[in-house]
Motif scaffolding. Structure first.
Motif, PDB file in Angstrom:
ATOM      1  N   GLU A   1     -13.673   6.316  -5.046  1.00 19.39           N
ATOM      2  CA  GLU A   1     -12.514   7.022  -4.514  1.00 19.39           C
ATOM      3  C   GLU A   1     -11.648   7.598  -5.639  1.00 19.39           C
ATOM      4  O   GLU A   1     -10.472   7.862  -5.461  1.00 19.39           O
ATOM      5  CB  GLU A   1     -11.711   6.074  -3.629  1.00 19.39           C
TER       6      GLU A   1
ATOM      7  N   ASP B   1      -8.188   9.727  -1.179  1.00 26.65           N
ATOM      8  CA  ASP B   1      -8.692   8.817  -2.198  1.00 26.65           C
ATOM      9  C   ASP B   1      -7.597   8.446  -3.194  1.00 26.65           C
ATOM     10  O   ASP B   1      -6.409   8.647  -2.947  1.00 26.65           O
ATOM     11  CB  ASP B   1      -9.914   9.421  -2.896  1.00 26.65           C
ATOM     12  N   TYR B   2      -8.003   7.890  -4.335  1.00 21.86           N
ATOM     13  CA  TYR B   2      -7.051   7.347  -5.302  1.00 21.86           C
ATOM     14  C   TYR B   2      -6.966   8.185  -6.577  1.00 21.86           C
ATOM     15  O   TYR B   2      -6.570   7.668  -7.620  1.00 21.86           O
ATOM     16  CB  TYR B   2      -7.436   5.907  -5.649  1.00 21.86           C
TER      17      TYR B   2
ATOM     18  N   HIS C   1     -15.028  -1.824   6.037  1.00 24.60           N
ATOM     19  CA  HIS C   1     -14.068  -0.846   6.542  1.00 24.60           C
ATOM     20  C   HIS C   1     -14.391  -0.486   7.990  1.00 24.60           C
ATOM     21  O   HIS C   1     -13.508  -0.482   8.860  1.00 24.60           O
ATOM     22  CB  HIS C   1     -14.112   0.435   5.694  1.00 24.60           C
TER      23      HIS C   1
ATOM     24  N   ASP D   1     -14.833  -4.247  -5.328  1.00 24.83           N
ATOM     25  CA  ASP D   1     -13.579  -3.492  -5.277  1.00 24.83           C
ATOM     26  C   ASP D   1     -13.608  -2.364  -6.304  1.00 24.83           C
ATOM     27  O   ASP D   1     -13.193  -1.232  -6.027  1.00 24.83           O
ATOM     28  CB  ASP D   1     -12.377  -4.398  -5.583  1.00 24.83           C
TER      29      ASP D   1
ATOM     30  N   ASP E   1      -6.788  -0.470   2.349  1.00 23.39           N
ATOM     31  CA  ASP E   1      -7.316   0.882   2.172  1.00 23.39           C
ATOM     32  C   ASP E   1      -7.469   1.567   3.526  1.00 23.39           C
ATOM     33  O   ASP E   1      -7.173   2.752   3.684  1.00 23.39           O
ATOM     34  CB  ASP E   1      -8.669   0.806   1.460  1.00 23.39           C
TER      35      ASP E   1
ATOM     36  N   ASN F   1      -4.118   2.722   4.757  1.00 25.05           N
ATOM     37  CA  ASN F   1      -3.703   3.910   4.015  1.00 25.05           C
ATOM     38  C   ASN F   1      -4.380   5.165   4.569  1.00 25.05           C
ATOM     39  O   ASN F   1      -3.744   6.204   4.786  1.00 25.05           O
ATOM     40  CB  ASN F   1      -4.041   3.705   2.533  1.00 25.05           C
ATOM     41  N   ARG F   2      -5.677   5.062   4.833  1.00 30.02           N
ATOM     42  CA  ARG F   2      -6.425   6.213   5.357  1.00 30.02           C
ATOM     43  C   ARG F   2      -5.964   6.585   6.773  1.00 30.02           C
ATOM     44  O   ARG F   2      -5.788   7.766   7.089  1.00 30.02           O
ATOM     45  CB  ARG F   2      -7.927   5.899   5.370  1.00 30.02           C
TER      46      ARG F   2
ATOM     47  N   LYS G   1     -15.806   0.436  -5.110  1.00 31.50           N
ATOM     48  CA  LYS G   1     -15.162   1.207  -4.044  1.00 31.50           C
ATOM     49  C   LYS G   1     -14.108   2.141  -4.617  1.00 31.50           C
ATOM     50  O   LYS G   1     -14.050   3.329  -4.289  1.00 31.50           O
ATOM     51  CB  LYS G   1     -14.514   0.266  -3.029  1.00 31.50           C
ATOM     52  N   LEU G   2     -13.248   1.602  -5.468  1.00 30.77           N
ATOM     53  CA  LEU G   2     -12.153   2.400  -6.021  1.00 30.77           C
ATOM     54  C   LEU G   2     -12.679   3.469  -6.961  1.00 30.77           C
ATOM     55  O   LEU G   2     -12.111   4.562  -7.048  1.00 30.77           O
ATOM     56  CB  LEU G   2     -11.159   1.481  -6.733  1.00 30.77           C
TER      57      LEU G   2
ATOM     58  N   CYS H   1       0.853  -1.173   0.000  1.00 32.36           N
ATOM     59  CA  CYS H   1       0.000   0.000   0.000  1.00 32.36           C
ATOM     60  C   CYS H   1       0.897   1.233   0.000  1.00 32.36           C
ATOM     61  O   CYS H   1       2.040   1.175   0.416  1.00 32.36           O
ATOM     62  CB  CYS H   1      -0.889   0.034   1.253  1.00 32.36           C
TER      63      CYS H   1
ATOM     64  N   ASP I   1      -9.926  -4.076   1.637  1.00 38.10           N
ATOM     65  CA  ASP I   1     -10.516  -3.223   2.671  1.00 38.10           C
ATOM     66  C   ASP I   1      -9.495  -2.848   3.741  1.00 38.10           C
ATOM     67  O   ASP I   1      -9.395  -1.687   4.145  1.00 38.10           O
ATOM     68  CB  ASP I   1     -11.708  -3.932   3.331  1.00 38.10           C
TER      69      ASP I   1
END
Length: 757
Positions: free
Chosen positions: A358, A336-337, A263, A351, A318, A321-322, A354-355, A215, A315
């Protein structure tokens, strides 16, 4: 005082909602039983949880029975009224429990005081999770409406209960796998296969399956953070996820059912956040503490034998990372991404959603591209390219990339000249796909009318369908709300989705396709997911006919949604006239049920067949006589006629739309429909293929269901084709018996088939 079942369902939904749920799940179960008992004016409400290995139901929460019974009252599967309901996967309502042969007496919990007994199994798909029970002193107390209300509540509880079980059950030791060795790529242009067209620019971000370090976690040596700092990061992370869930639920209402729920479940897990806090408290730098614990969870999850556990890898990464970014107080409020191109070996539909929420720029996938992932990416407008594993693994994290997903090319460290070239290509693409150029009607050069319909995968496709002047929905792929969920969506939830689709098409034709799962479109919660050959297994209409309860819920929702609209229903992967008649009989049964219940629907709903199998082509005359319409599903027709798995890179070059057998099958289907005056259409990739469009028009097709962004291109092509010329071309192609002859024929007319990926 009347029972308030509608209020009850809403209140339970609010109890379970991400904004309101506390961290003590046992407390939540107790709140649920208290609320159910109050609203249903029941004397008792209880929740039992099922242990799949032991085949035992255990009482975990109750309102009305002796509290000491919690954790001690147990039922074998099939034992008692509750055990029987769970074994048989159906609600059981008994007017007088003491008179029931299934009644099980437990001394000391005072259950014998209550005569009326209603129990509903809590299910995730066909998997048993537990049971929800209500009881009352008065006999015959509960009504059919109470059964419906309790089923709705059980459906809401199922996912929450199972997620808690999965997270607690996943904490086992696992041996760490070695990190894959990255190879240095010798060139800056990587060639793969297009899965979802478009261009994307951004930095590489690898979602490897092994360790948390993959990550984009900042420098793990950062120090100076306290436990209080970490708790603030937790709070900020929770707020971001809740906001993201609300936003996604609004924008993707049909498929975004709590896709970020895992999450928050992980964030609320004391063994996750508590362990990080302890590491920080004993001197480990905050960022390193997060990376350490995330890495432990990734290892455990990725090595689990349970698919539902392996799905949590993204999950937890991510979440790490947050937490890290929020601990460091980075200026990027959303964490976000955006600006990132995700590289992954495989991705789930959830997935991708979700991405997408983001703001990811694009995807590079290094396993076979499943059709549902490609379709979702197309609907969301996200480019996707499939690369060989060794190429994808060789791309360094943080590397500047430019993806040309139209051609399946990835540029590493693209030059200014490459960027300039693609800016020009993007501008040209916008001109070619300008919705302002689309006319209300599509006509061939000779003036003959041709109809262009939209393929709809997600409700978000409706906006471009209206923008590009679609004449209706030629194919609604109803499986996507099923694929991204953790359970079969109930009838009422499906009805809401389908009704929105019908309403927003404002009276235009909407063609619903019944559930088409199997092959590479699997449901993780369906018990038979590990078939030896899923493309030839329990898929599409076979699944629906085998699982009549699920089939009926969908059919009822279709019929209800079309009560005041112009709707049709078609069945996928029909292999015989018997398949169609069996499915039609069930539709008529559903109509009779709705009529008896006084629920509006249309008896005029047309029923059709998707022509996808060689066996169906052989009996097409009989099918055309029975069905109201036929639809050629070109992707599967080619796949099954040629015995080529289009997702298999080893044989994908043999997947040829211009194979003479395919051309003759299409001609035969169209001729059979036209002879009997039945409507016939075509969908799938072939329906918008400019090379094959003259042939399709030439054999008599006038209805095309396409990815609607291609409407300007298809309409321009049709405008330049004279039907007489197309008929002559089709006749000539049908006389050719070799692939090479057809390729030479097309080459002479500047319609040469493109090289297959």
């Amino acid at each position: 005082m009347k029972k308030r079942n509608v209020d009850l369902v809403c209140d339970i939904a609010e109890l379970i909602s991400l904004e309101e749920v506390g961290r003590d799940r046992r407390e939540l179960l107790q709140k649920v039983v208290t609320s159910v008992a109050k609203h249903m004016m029941a004397d008792v409400c209880s929740i039992y949880i099922y242990d799949e290995e032991e085949k035992v139901l255990t009482l975990r929460a109750t309102q009305g029975l002796e509290p000491a019974a919690i954790g001690t009252v147990k039922l074998q599967l099939g034992e008692g009224i509750t055990g029987r309901a769970v074994r048989e996967l159906r609600p059981i309502c008994v007017g007088s429990a003491s008179q029931s042969s299934s009644y099980k007496f437990f001394p000391g919990i005072h259950e014998e005081e209550y005569e009326a007994f209603l129990t509903v199994p809590i299910l995730r798909g066909l998997r048993r999770i537990g049971a929800l029970v209500v009881q009352a002193r008065d006999a015959n107390y509960f009504t059919p409406n109470d059964v419906k209300a309790l089923r709705a509540i059980a459906a809401q509880l199922a996912t929450m209960i199972e997620n808690v079980q999965l997270l607690s059950g996943a904490r086992v030791e696992a041996e760490a796998e070695p990190q894959p060795v990255r190879r240095t790529l010798s060139e800056n242009i990587l060639r793969g296969r297009s899965a979802s067209t478009g261009t994307a620019r951004g930095k590489a971000y690898t979602l490897a399956s092994g360790h948390a370090e993959s990550c984009l976690l900042p420098d793990p040596e950062s120090n100076g953070h306290t436990v209080a700092d970490f708790e603030l990061a937790i709070e900020k992370t929770a707020q971001q996820i809740e906001k993201l869930q609300r936003q996604t639920s609004e924008e993707l209402a049909d498929v975004a059912v709590l896709i970020f729920s895992a999450h928050l479940l992980i964030l609320e897990d004391d063994q996750f956040t508590g362990r990080i806090s302890n590491l920080i408290r004993t001197g480990t730098p905050g960022v390193k503490a997060i990376a350490t614990v995330v890495d432990e969870y990734v290892e455990v999850f990725s090595k689990s034998k349970m698919p539902l556990i392996r799905e949590k890898v993204l999950d937890v990464k991510d979440l790490g990372n947050r937490l890290t970014r929020n601990l460091l107080n980075e200026t990027d409020e959303e964490c976000d991404y955006r600006g990132q191109i995700i590289i992954a070996h495989e991705l789930l539909p959830s997935d991708i959603l979700k991405l997408s929420a983001e703001n990811v720029e694009g995807f590079i996938i290094s396993s076979g591209v499943t059709s549902h992932n490609a379709i979702i990416c197309r609907s969301l407008g996200i480019p996707m390219v499939a690369l060989a594993r060794e190429l994808a693994d060789g791309i360094p994290d943080g590397e500047a990339l430019l993806m040309d997903a139209e051609q399946g090319i990835v540029y590493l460290k693209p030059s200014d000249e490459v960027y300039a070239k693609y800016r020009e290509l993007d501008a040209a693409w916008k001109v070619l796909h300008d919705a302002a150029d689309v006319k209300e009607e599509t006509r061939a050069k000779c003036g003959e009318r041709v109809h262009i319909y939209a393929n709809i995968n997600l409700l978000s496709d409706l906006k471009p369908a209206r923008k590009f002047k679609a004449e209706g929905v030629g194919l609604y792929r109803s499986e996507f709300p099923f694929i991204v969920r953790n359970d079969f969506p109930p009838e009422d939830e499906q009805y809401v989705i389908y009704k929105k689709l019908v309403d927003q098409m404002e009276g235009k034709t909407v063609t619903f396709r019944t559930l088409d799962i199997g092959g590479d479109k699997m449901l993780s919660y369906y018990s038979n997911v590990n078939e030896a050959n899923p493309f030839l297994g329990m898929r599409a209409i076979r699944f629906s006919l085998r699982n009549k309860d699920i089939f009926c819920q969908q059919l009822r929702a279709f019929l209800r949604a079309g009560a005041e609209g112009n709707t049709r229903i078609m069945f996928p992967l029909v292999s015989s006239v018997d398949d169609f008649i069996n499915a039609r009989t069930i539709v008529y049964e559903c109509m009779d049920e709705l009529e008896a219940e006084g629920i509006p629907f249309s008896r005029e709903t047309q029923l059709g067949v998707m022509m996808e199998l060689p066996s169906a082509v052989e009996v097409v005359d009989e099918l055309a006589a029975e069905a109201d319409f036929l639809s050629i599903g070109s992707n599967d027709l080619i796949q099954y006629m040629l015995a080529v798995d289009r997702t298999n890179e080893q044989v994908s070059s043999l997947y040829l739309a211009h194979h003479p057998a395919i051309l003759r099958a299409i001609n035969r289907i169209v001729s059979a429909a036209m002879t009997l005056g039945k409507d016939v259409s075509i969908c799938g990739d072939l329906s918008a293929d400019p090379r094959m469009l003259p042939f399709l028009l030439g054999v008599g097709l006038r209805n095309f269901s396409i990815d609607i962004v291609n409407a300007p291109t298809v309409q321009r092509m049709v405008n330049n084709i004279a039907i007489k010329d197309a008929e002559e071309m089709a006749d000539a192609m049908l006389d050719l018996g070799r692939i090479s002859q057809i390729e030479a024929f097309l080459l002479e007319r500047n319609l040469a088939p493109a090289a297959e990926a």
